[in-house]
Design a protein around this motif. Structure first.
Motif, PDB file in Angstrom:
ATOM      1  N   ASP A 138      40.228  38.535  46.719  1.00 42.08           N
ATOM      2  CA  ASP A 138      41.463  38.395  45.940  1.00 42.08           C
ATOM      3  C   ASP A 138      42.390  39.602  46.065  1.00 42.08           C
ATOM      4  OD1 ASP A 138      40.467  35.986  45.047  1.00 42.08           O
ATOM      5  OD2 ASP A 138      40.014  36.677  43.016  1.00 42.08           O
ATOM      6  N   LEU A 139      42.011  40.597  46.858  1.00 36.84           N
ATOM      7  CA  LEU A 139      42.837  41.816  46.946  1.00 36.84           C
ATOM      8  C   LEU A 139      44.302  41.531  47.263  1.00 36.84           C
ATOM      9  CD1 LEU A 139      40.471  44.442  48.609  1.00 36.84           C
ATOM     10  CD2 LEU A 139      41.243  44.340  46.239  1.00 36.84           C
ATOM     11  N   PRO A 140      44.623  40.648  48.215  1.00 39.32           N
ATOM     12  CA  PRO A 140      46.052  40.372  48.450  1.00 39.32           C
ATOM     13  C   PRO A 140      46.771  39.834  47.210  1.00 39.32           C
ATOM     14  CG  PRO A 140      44.744  39.605  50.303  1.00 39.32           C
ATOM     15  CD  PRO A 140      43.767  39.990  49.207  1.00 39.32           C
ATOM     16  N   GLN A 141      46.082  38.998  46.439  1.00 40.44           N
ATOM     17  CA  GLN A 141      46.672  38.453  45.214  1.00 40.44           C
ATOM     18  C   GLN A 141      46.878  39.565  44.177  1.00 40.44           C
ATOM     19  OE1 GLN A 141      44.313  35.238  43.633  1.00 40.44           O
ATOM     20  NE2 GLN A 141      45.563  35.043  41.791  1.00 40.44           N
ATOM     21  N   ILE A 142      45.926  40.481  44.074  1.00 42.24           N
ATOM     22  CA  ILE A 142      46.054  41.597  43.132  1.00 42.24           C
ATOM     23  C   ILE A 142      47.191  42.516  43.566  1.00 42.24           C
ATOM     24  CG2 ILE A 142      44.880  43.580  42.110  1.00 42.24           C
ATOM     25  CD1 ILE A 142      42.217  42.009  42.615  1.00 42.24           C
ATOM     26  N   LEU A 143      47.302  42.765  44.866  1.00 42.28           N
ATOM     27  CA  LEU A 143      48.393  43.609  45.369  1.00 42.28           C
ATOM     28  C   LEU A 143      49.754  42.973  45.097  1.00 42.28           C
ATOM     29  CD1 LEU A 143      46.949  44.939  48.734  1.00 42.28           C
ATOM     30  CD2 LEU A 143      47.352  46.226  46.635  1.00 42.28           C
ATOM     31  N   ASP A 144      49.834  41.644  45.143  1.00 41.26           N
ATOM     32  CA  ASP A 144      51.085  40.972  44.776  1.00 41.26           C
ATOM     33  C   ASP A 144      51.475  41.326  43.346  1.00 41.26           C
ATOM     34  OD1 ASP A 144      51.401  39.724  47.215  1.00 41.26           O
ATOM     35  OD2 ASP A 144      50.612  37.797  46.556  1.00 41.26           O
ATOM     36  N   PHE A 145      50.470  41.456  42.483  1.00 44.18           N
ATOM     37  CA  PHE A 145      50.736  41.797  41.094  1.00 44.18           C
ATOM     38  C   PHE A 145      51.169  43.260  40.949  1.00 44.18           C
ATOM     39  CE2 PHE A 145      49.291  43.784  37.208  1.00 44.18           C
ATOM     40  CZ  PHE A 145      50.029  43.068  36.289  1.00 44.18           C
ATOM     41  N   THR A 146      50.487  44.182  41.631  1.00 43.83           N
ATOM     42  CA  THR A 146      50.759  45.614  41.422  1.00 43.83           C
ATOM     43  C   THR A 146      52.021  46.097  42.127  1.00 43.83           C
ATOM     44  OG1 THR A 146      49.360  46.307  43.297  1.00 43.83           O
ATOM     45  CG2 THR A 146      48.304  46.149  41.124  1.00 43.83           C
ATOM     46  N   THR A 147      52.388  45.456  43.218  1.00 45.70           N
ATOM     47  CA  THR A 147      53.545  45.897  43.996  1.00 45.70           C
ATOM     48  C   THR A 147      54.815  45.872  43.141  1.00 45.70           C
ATOM     49  OG1 THR A 147      52.553  45.102  46.040  1.00 45.70           O
ATOM     50  CG2 THR A 147      54.931  45.424  46.061  1.00 45.70           C
ATOM     51  N   GLY A 148      55.527  46.983  43.148  1.00 49.19           N
ATOM     52  CA  GLY A 148      56.800  47.059  42.437  1.00 49.19           C
ATOM     53  C   GLY A 148      56.690  47.484  40.989  1.00 49.19           C
ATOM     54  N   ARG A 149      55.477  47.581  40.456  1.00 45.92           N
ATOM     55  CA  ARG A 149      55.320  48.034  39.072  1.00 45.92           C
ATOM     56  C   ARG A 149      55.449  49.558  39.021  1.00 45.92           C
ATOM     57  NH1 ARG A 149      54.489  44.646  35.299  1.00 45.92           N
ATOM     58  NH2 ARG A 149      54.008  46.408  33.956  1.00 45.92           N
TER      59      ARG A 149
ATOM     60  N   PHE B  73      28.459  44.375  51.926  1.00 47.21           N
ATOM     61  CA  PHE B  73      28.731  43.053  52.482  1.00 47.21           C
ATOM     62  C   PHE B  73      27.534  42.573  53.284  1.00 47.21           C
ATOM     63  CE2 PHE B  73      32.870  45.195  52.212  1.00 47.21           C
ATOM     64  CZ  PHE B  73      33.556  44.284  51.428  1.00 47.21           C
ATOM     65  N   GLU B  74      27.325  41.278  53.248  1.00 46.55           N
ATOM     66  CA  GLU B  74      26.334  40.649  54.117  1.00 46.55           C
ATOM     67  C   GLU B  74      27.066  40.173  55.370  1.00 46.55           C
ATOM     68  OE1 GLU B  74      23.191  40.914  53.329  1.00 46.55           O
ATOM     69  OE2 GLU B  74      23.790  41.822  51.422  1.00 46.55           O
ATOM     70  N   GLU B  75      26.334  39.976  56.437  1.00 52.42           N
ATOM     71  CA  GLU B  75      26.952  39.527  57.684  1.00 52.42           C
ATOM     72  C   GLU B  75      27.682  38.206  57.465  1.00 52.42           C
ATOM     73  OE1 GLU B  75      25.649  38.544  62.258  1.00 52.42           O
ATOM     74  OE2 GLU B  75      24.403  39.875  61.046  1.00 52.42           O
ATOM     75  N   GLY B  76      28.919  38.140  57.948  1.00 48.88           N
ATOM     76  CA  GLY B  76      29.730  36.930  57.809  1.00 48.88           C
ATOM     77  C   GLY B  76      30.459  36.813  56.481  1.00 48.88           C
ATOM     78  N   ASP B  77      30.352  37.816  55.628  1.00 44.64           N
ATOM     79  CA  ASP B  77      31.008  37.799  54.329  1.00 44.64           C
ATOM     80  C   ASP B  77      32.525  37.876  54.522  1.00 44.64           C
ATOM     81  OD1 ASP B  77      31.912  38.281  51.716  1.00 44.64           O
ATOM     82  OD2 ASP B  77      30.139  39.461  51.227  1.00 44.64           O
ATOM     83  N   SER B  78      33.258  36.908  53.965  1.00 45.34           N
ATOM     84  CA  SER B  78      34.710  36.858  54.156  1.00 45.34           C
ATOM     85  C   SER B  78      35.430  37.968  53.395  1.00 45.34           C
ATOM     86  CB  SER B  78      35.270  35.501  53.725  1.00 45.34           C
ATOM     87  OG  SER B  78      35.046  35.305  52.337  1.00 45.34           O
ATOM     88  N   GLY B  79      34.803  38.520  52.350  1.00 42.75           N
ATOM     89  CA  GLY B  79      35.419  39.608  51.595  1.00 42.75           C
ATOM     90  C   GLY B  79      35.670  40.832  52.460  1.00 42.75           C
ATOM     91  N   TYR B  80      34.816  41.045  53.447  1.00 46.90           N
ATOM     92  CA  TYR B  80      34.977  42.192  54.350  1.00 46.90           C
ATOM     93  C   TYR B  80      36.310  42.106  55.089  1.00 46.90           C
ATOM     94  CZ  TYR B  80      34.267  45.304  58.309  1.00 46.90           C
ATOM     95  OH  TYR B  80      34.427  46.284  59.251  1.00 46.90           O
ATOM     96  N   LYS B  81      36.657  40.905  55.546  1.00 43.64           N
ATOM     97  CA  LYS B  81      37.919  40.730  56.278  1.00 43.64           C
ATOM     98  C   LYS B  81      39.120  40.997  55.376  1.00 43.64           C
ATOM     99  CE  LYS B  81      36.066  37.555  59.678  1.00 43.64           C
ATOM    100  NZ  LYS B  81      36.045  36.199  60.191  1.00 43.64           N
ATOM    101  N   SER B  82      39.045  40.542  54.124  1.00 44.00           N
ATOM    102  CA  SER B  82      40.148  40.789  53.183  1.00 44.00           C
ATOM    103  C   SER B  82      40.319  42.274  52.932  1.00 44.00           C
ATOM    104  CB  SER B  82      39.887  40.083  51.853  1.00 44.00           C
ATOM    105  OG  SER B  82      39.886  38.696  52.022  1.00 44.00           O
TER     106      SER B  82
END
Length: 196
Positions: free
Chosen positions: A135-146, A159-168
């Motif tokens: 969810d980091l991109p969504q959180i950054l949408d919130f913090t940007t500009g404040r 992270f475990e291998e193949g964990d999508s959170g690593y890519k985010s």
């Protein structure tokens, strides 16, 4: 044959007012979504809001803070993270931080000490569970500009291998087309030296 009906205008107005009030309640910003500007710490959580599971930013009413002075035998780490955080809150270049080490060595306490020291200068902390790192991109949408300066804090990150959170996380750290928010850093702790 014509039929005439008389409409009680006061009853109609009362009915329309009830409908308008219901619509306002249904579509008003949810209390769980409202940003509490008095809080210094928040948690990014998933809750059921109006029957739908969604991410909300919840204010932490009594955050567990600790002073730098209370932390012993980690003077070098204290100095480095305090200097980095000071640079961040004053608008100078600062780095994202990964603190590694065995359990109980003070990694999370260092982050809490940063909040304790610098919240009067506008520092805020958002705790993000490692399960929600995507969810980091969504959180950054919130913090940007404040106007506040935000540390996104993830405790015990791995992270475990193949964990999508690593890519985010990698996308946020490396930068995307949107760029990284100038008022936001990521501080993470891990019991592992290698995150994968």
């Amino acid at each position: 044959m014509t039929m005439s009906t008389s409409i009680d205008s006061s009853a109609l107005l009362a009915q329309l007012e009830r409908i308008a009030n219901s619509l306002e309640r249904a579509f008003a910003p949810d209390q769980a979504q409202a940003f509490d500007t008095q809080a210094i710490a928040y948690q990014w959580q998933y809750r059921r809001v109006r029957g739908i599971e969604q991410a909300v930013l919840s204010a932490v009413k009594n955050p567990a803070l600790i002073s730098f002075e209370a932390l012993q035998n980690i003077d070098r780490q204290k100095r480095l993270i305090e200097q980095n955080t000071r640079q961040f809150v004053t608008g100078r270049p600062a780095n994202n931080v990964l603190l590694t080490g065995a359990r109980g060595t003070g990694k999370s306490s260092l982050v809490k000490a940063c909040l304790e020291r610098f919240h009067p200068q506008g520092l805020r902390l958002i705790e993000v569970d490692k399960a929600h790192i995507g969810d980091l991109p969504q959180i950054l949408d919130f913090t940007t500009g404040r106007p506040e300066r935000f540390i996104l804090f993830c405790d015990d990150l791995s992270f475990e291998e193949g964990d999508s959170g690593y890519k985010s996380l990698k996308t946020v750290l490396d930068g995307s087309v949107a760029g990284q928010a100038a008022n936001t850093l990521i501080y993470a702790t891990s019991n592992r030296r290698h995150l994968m």
